[in-house]
Structure formats: structure tokens, C-alpha cells
Design a protein around this motif. Sequence first.
Motif, PDB file in Angstrom:
ATOM      1  N   LEU A 146     -35.494  50.486 -38.177  1.00  0.00           N
ATOM      2  CA  LEU A 146     -35.921  49.068 -38.381  1.00  0.00           C
ATOM      3  C   LEU A 146     -38.265  48.494 -38.705  1.00  0.00           C
ATOM      4  N   ILE A 147     -38.305  49.766 -37.446  1.00  0.00           N
ATOM      5  CA  ILE A 147     -39.834  49.753 -38.334  1.00  0.00           C
ATOM      6  C   ILE A 147     -40.300  50.754 -39.527  1.00  0.00           C
ATOM      7  N   GLU A 148     -39.352  50.897 -39.769  1.00  0.00           N
ATOM      8  CA  GLU A 148     -39.709  51.485 -40.501  1.00  0.00           C
ATOM      9  C   GLU A 148     -39.249  51.054 -42.044  1.00  0.00           C
ATOM     10  N   GLN A 149     -38.792  50.408 -41.748  1.00  0.00           N
ATOM     11  CA  GLN A 149     -37.979  49.250 -43.316  1.00  0.00           C
ATOM     12  C   GLN A 149     -39.378  48.583 -43.103  1.00  0.00           C
ATOM     13  N   VAL A 150     -40.141  48.372 -42.387  1.00  0.00           N
ATOM     14  CA  VAL A 150     -41.107  47.631 -42.426  1.00  0.00           C
ATOM     15  C   VAL A 150     -42.345  47.985 -43.167  1.00  0.00           C
ATOM     16  N   LEU A 151     -42.861  48.341 -42.823  1.00  0.00           N
ATOM     17  CA  LEU A 151     -43.726  49.341 -43.394  1.00  0.00           C
ATOM     18  C   LEU A 151     -43.243  50.109 -45.054  1.00  0.00           C
ATOM     19  N   LEU A 152     -41.705  50.307 -44.786  1.00  0.00           N
ATOM     20  CA  LEU A 152     -41.731  50.651 -46.231  1.00  0.00           C
ATOM     21  C   LEU A 152     -41.465  49.413 -47.385  1.00  0.00           C
ATOM     22  N   ASN A 153     -41.622  48.336 -46.913  1.00  0.00           N
ATOM     23  CA  ASN A 153     -41.430  47.175 -46.973  1.00  0.00           C
ATOM     24  C   ASN A 153     -42.635  46.332 -47.332  1.00  0.00           C
ATOM     25  N   LEU A 154     -43.445  46.651 -46.380  1.00  0.00           N
ATOM     26  CA  LEU A 154     -44.515  46.046 -47.199  1.00  0.00           C
ATOM     27  C   LEU A 154     -45.863  47.388 -47.827  1.00  0.00           C
ATOM     28  N   MET A 155     -45.280  48.226 -47.602  1.00  0.00           N
ATOM     29  CA  MET A 155     -46.413  49.172 -49.329  1.00  0.00           C
ATOM     30  C   MET A 155     -45.426  49.547 -50.324  1.00  0.00           C
ATOM     31  N   GLU A 156     -43.785  49.038 -50.494  1.00  0.00           N
ATOM     32  CA  GLU A 156     -43.359  48.990 -51.410  1.00  0.00           C
ATOM     33  C   GLU A 156     -44.284  47.028 -52.156  1.00  0.00           C
ATOM     34  N   ASN A 157     -44.223  46.462 -51.388  1.00  0.00           N
ATOM     35  CA  ASN A 157     -44.756  45.237 -51.650  1.00  0.00           C
ATOM     36  C   ASN A 157     -46.134  45.257 -52.248  1.00  0.00           C
ATOM     37  N   SER A 158     -46.908  46.182 -51.795  1.00  0.00           N
ATOM     38  CA  SER A 158     -47.894  45.824 -52.322  1.00  0.00           C
ATOM     39  C   SER A 158     -48.321  46.963 -54.202  1.00  0.00           C
ATOM     40  N   VAL A 159     -47.529  48.145 -53.727  1.00  0.00           N
ATOM     41  CA  VAL A 159     -47.095  48.780 -55.333  1.00  0.00           C
ATOM     42  C   VAL A 159     -46.260  47.914 -56.349  1.00  0.00           C
ATOM     43  N   LEU A 160     -45.562  46.962 -56.474  1.00  0.00           N
ATOM     44  CA  LEU A 160     -44.898  46.814 -57.087  1.00  0.00           C
ATOM     45  C   LEU A 160     -45.952  45.355 -57.694  1.00  0.00           C
ATOM     46  N   HIS A 161     -45.961  44.176 -56.489  1.00  0.00           N
ATOM     47  CA  HIS A 161     -47.581  43.389 -57.115  1.00  0.00           C
ATOM     48  C   HIS A 161     -48.617  43.157 -56.954  1.00  0.00           C
ATOM     49  N   ALA A 162     -49.260  44.208 -56.375  1.00  0.00           N
ATOM     50  CA  ALA A 162     -50.788  43.515 -56.260  1.00  0.00           C
ATOM     51  C   ALA A 162     -51.565  44.350 -57.007  1.00  0.00           C
ATOM     52  N   GLU A 163     -51.387  43.541 -58.666  1.00  0.00           N
ATOM     53  CA  GLU A 163     -52.251  44.729 -59.711  1.00  0.00           C
ATOM     54  C   GLU A 163     -53.324  44.932 -59.628  1.00  0.00           C
ATOM     55  N   GLY A 164     -53.623  45.479 -60.669  1.00  0.00           N
ATOM     56  CA  GLY A 164     -55.253  46.876 -60.140  1.00  0.00           C
ATOM     57  C   GLY A 164     -55.240  47.181 -59.408  1.00  0.00           C
ATOM     58  N   MET A 165     -53.753  47.825 -57.961  1.00  0.00           N
ATOM     59  CA  MET A 165     -54.050  48.573 -57.305  1.00  0.00           C
ATOM     60  C   MET A 165     -55.201  49.361 -57.767  1.00  0.00           C
ATOM     61  N   THR A 166     -55.649  50.628 -56.616  1.00  0.00           N
ATOM     62  CA  THR A 166     -56.395  51.849 -57.059  1.00  0.00           C
ATOM     63  C   THR A 166     -56.273  52.602 -55.220  1.00  0.00           C
ATOM     64  N   LYS A 167     -55.751  51.522 -54.346  1.00  0.00           N
ATOM     65  CA  LYS A 167     -55.661  52.453 -52.974  1.00  0.00           C
ATOM     66  C   LYS A 167     -55.022  50.787 -52.025  1.00  0.00           C
ATOM     67  N   LEU A 168     -54.089  52.111 -51.272  1.00  0.00           N
ATOM     68  CA  LEU A 168     -53.430  52.103 -50.497  1.00  0.00           C
ATOM     69  C   LEU A 168     -53.431  51.806 -49.284  1.00  0.00           C
ATOM     70  N   ALA A 169     -53.567  51.536 -48.095  1.00  0.00           N
ATOM     71  CA  ALA A 169     -54.231  52.013 -45.887  1.00  0.00           C
ATOM     72  C   ALA A 169     -53.491  51.421 -45.540  1.00  0.00           C
ATOM     73  N   VAL A 170     -52.972  52.901 -44.434  1.00  0.00           N
ATOM     74  CA  VAL A 170     -51.878  52.429 -44.077  1.00  0.00           C
ATOM     75  C   VAL A 170     -52.355  53.186 -41.977  1.00  0.00           C
ATOM     76  N   SER A 171     -52.793  51.490 -42.100  1.00  0.00           N
ATOM     77  CA  SER A 171     -53.726  52.345 -40.464  1.00  0.00           C
ATOM     78  C   SER A 171     -52.956  51.719 -39.156  1.00  0.00           C
ATOM     79  N   VAL A 172     -53.048  52.160 -37.600  1.00  0.00           N
ATOM     80  CA  VAL A 172     -52.832  51.846 -36.852  1.00  0.00           C
ATOM     81  C   VAL A 172     -53.947  52.300 -35.781  1.00  0.00           C
ATOM     82  N   GLU A 173     -53.743  50.720 -35.203  1.00  0.00           N
ATOM     83  CA  GLU A 173     -55.400  51.072 -33.693  1.00  0.00           C
ATOM     84  C   GLU A 173     -54.037  50.525 -32.518  1.00  0.00           C
ATOM     85  N   ILE A 174     -54.477  51.198 -31.228  1.00  0.00           N
ATOM     86  CA  ILE A 174     -53.969  51.116 -30.001  1.00  0.00           C
ATOM     87  C   ILE A 174     -55.083  50.445 -29.748  1.00  0.00           C
TER      88      ILE A 174
END
Length: 357
Positions: free
Chosen positions: A240-268
Motif C-alpha cells: 500500500l505504501i508503494e502505491q502511495v509513492l508510485l501514485n504521487l510520483m506518477e502524478n508529477s510525471v503526468l501533470h507537472a508541466e515543465g518538470m525537470t526534476k523529481l525528488a523523493v526523500s525520507v527523513e527520520i
Amino acid sequence: MEEVTGHIRDFFITAAVLLSSFGISVLIQNFFATETMAALIFVMAVFITALTTDGYKWGVVAAILSVLAVNFAFTFPYFEFSISASENTLSCAVMLFVAVMTSMLTTKIKRQEKLKRETEREKIRADLLRAVSHDIRTPLTTIYGASSAVMDNYDLLSKEQKMKMLGGIKEESEWLIRMVENLLSVTKLDGGNISVVKAPVPLEELMDSVLTKFRKRYPGVEPEVSIPDDFVSIPMDPLLIEQVLLNLMENSVLHAEGMTKLAVSVEISDNKAMFEVKDDGCGMVSGNLEILMEPDAEGYVHTEKAVRDDRRSSGIGLSVCAAIVKAHGGVITAESGQDGTTVRFLLDMEESEHGEQ
């Protein structure tokens, strides 16, 4: 099974409260040589029992046992029952009244909470139905139109034209498959009877799986990934958490016009794991994103204001993300502007055997 478990839980709560009250009363009577406190302590025990158990039964049982305990052990003559004294009858009446009234109030509150949850679920279903009818109509129309054109004009179309139309059909079909997968996830999480089963998942393994799937879908996009160097284990349902991350990343690819950078980070930090998906696109097209998912004071997440004019707004995908994070006991928020969109969600960390995070 759940009903039996509830009865067992209520039994142990009642027993623990009454035994604790009996012990406290014995200590007070021995140290302060008073009989008046025992009745008050057992009245409190009846109140706590009625408040923490379901229905009326256990509160009434606690009231009867409390009257017997006070009568037998804390009222003269000691260690024998005396039902003739008026104070014993009054104590019984008071404790029964406390038990019944408290049980009535708690039962009413629980019913109201259940009604509120059912109302929220109905609202989610209505929102999903509206989103589905809007989002699925266009790709189905495209698939039908393109397939009809190929069949009706097969000999007149060039190979390039046929391949272009078939490619469009394939693209629309893939999007519909992802939409159905998201709908199934929402149905699972909104059913009320299926809970998320958490297990300790190494963060590095989770991210490797997410990136592998993402690269297969979008080989031309390479996200920047930042995770802690130390070993980190987080309790979650990994699929399920994989699906959350994939949905959010895919959302950026499909809809963030002009995107040159996609960053995924995790902080504790502070016993929390903060996941962040950030792009440098133009933000949300046509009106931007004012509120994507904003938690209220009770921790609930709202997605009804997550509106984009693009037909592939991934409204279902965002609802899935919110539902999954909420089911994990987490919080998800987002912000968007001309410099891009950032979505964050928090999950509770698992404590190690040594108490370290």
C-alpha cells in the motif's frame, strides 16, 4: 469472534477495576481507620467500568459486586452480609444509577461516532462516483472512437496512422487499469472490516521496489532519491505504501508541466518517518492547487478540494493516497506553487529492542 474478544476484554477490565478498588479501599481503611471512603471508591469503580466497557451489562455487574464488597468487607459487622441497613440499600441504588446512566451516555456517544463514520464513508463513495464518471468517460470514448476508426477504415489508413491509433488505445487502456487498481484499493480500505496489517519493512528495500516499478513505467524519468544512510525499519503494509509513492510520483510525471526534476526523500525525526515527493513543474494547471490534502484537528484528511482541470487529475489516486496514509495512522499534506508541488506524509516509526529509533 470479535464479539467474543470484546466480552473477554470487558471481563478483564471489570475484574481489574474492582480488584484495584478493593485493594485501595483496604489500604485506606487500615491506614486511616475510616469506612466512608470505600463506598466512594467503588462508586468511582462502577463509573470507570461503565465508561470503558460496551453496553450496560458490565456496569450493572460492577455495581452489584461493589455493593456486595462494601457490605461484606467495609461495613460493620465485618465479613458478613447485612441488607437491613438503609445505607446499604442507598449505596446499591446509587451505584446502579451511576452504572446505568454512564452506560447510556457512552452507548449514545459510540452510536453517534459510528453514524459519523458511516456518513463520512458515504460521502467518500459519492465523491469517488463523481470522479469515476468524469475521469473514465473520456478514455472510454477515445478507445471506442479509435478502435471504430481502425475497423471501419482499415484499408484506407496507413501503417503509421494505425500504429498511432493503436498506441492511443494502449495508453488509454493502461490508464484505465491503473484507475481500477486505485478503486480496488479504496474499496478495500473503505470497507471498514479490513484493517491494515503492518510489518517492519526496511526503508531501503521499500525504495528499491518503488524505483524498480517506476522505472519500468517511465524509463525516461530518473528521480533523485535521498534516504538515511543508517538502517531504518518502518511498520507498514509495503504494497500500500508503494502505491502511495508510485501514485504521487506518477502524478508529477503526468501533470507537472515543465518538470525537470523529481525528488523523493525520507527523513527520520521525533519518532516519525517523513516521506516527501517533490517536483519543479509549474504547479497545478488551471487554478493551481490550493488545498490537496489538509488534516483537520482530529487527524482526518480531506481530498475534495484537490481539483485539476486536466481530465487525468488522478482524483482517485489522491483519494487512495489519503485513505492509505490515514489507515496507517499517518498524516498527509501538500503544497503547490509556481516552483512546483510537494506532497509529504508521516508514518510512525517502530522502536527497536533497545528503544532507539
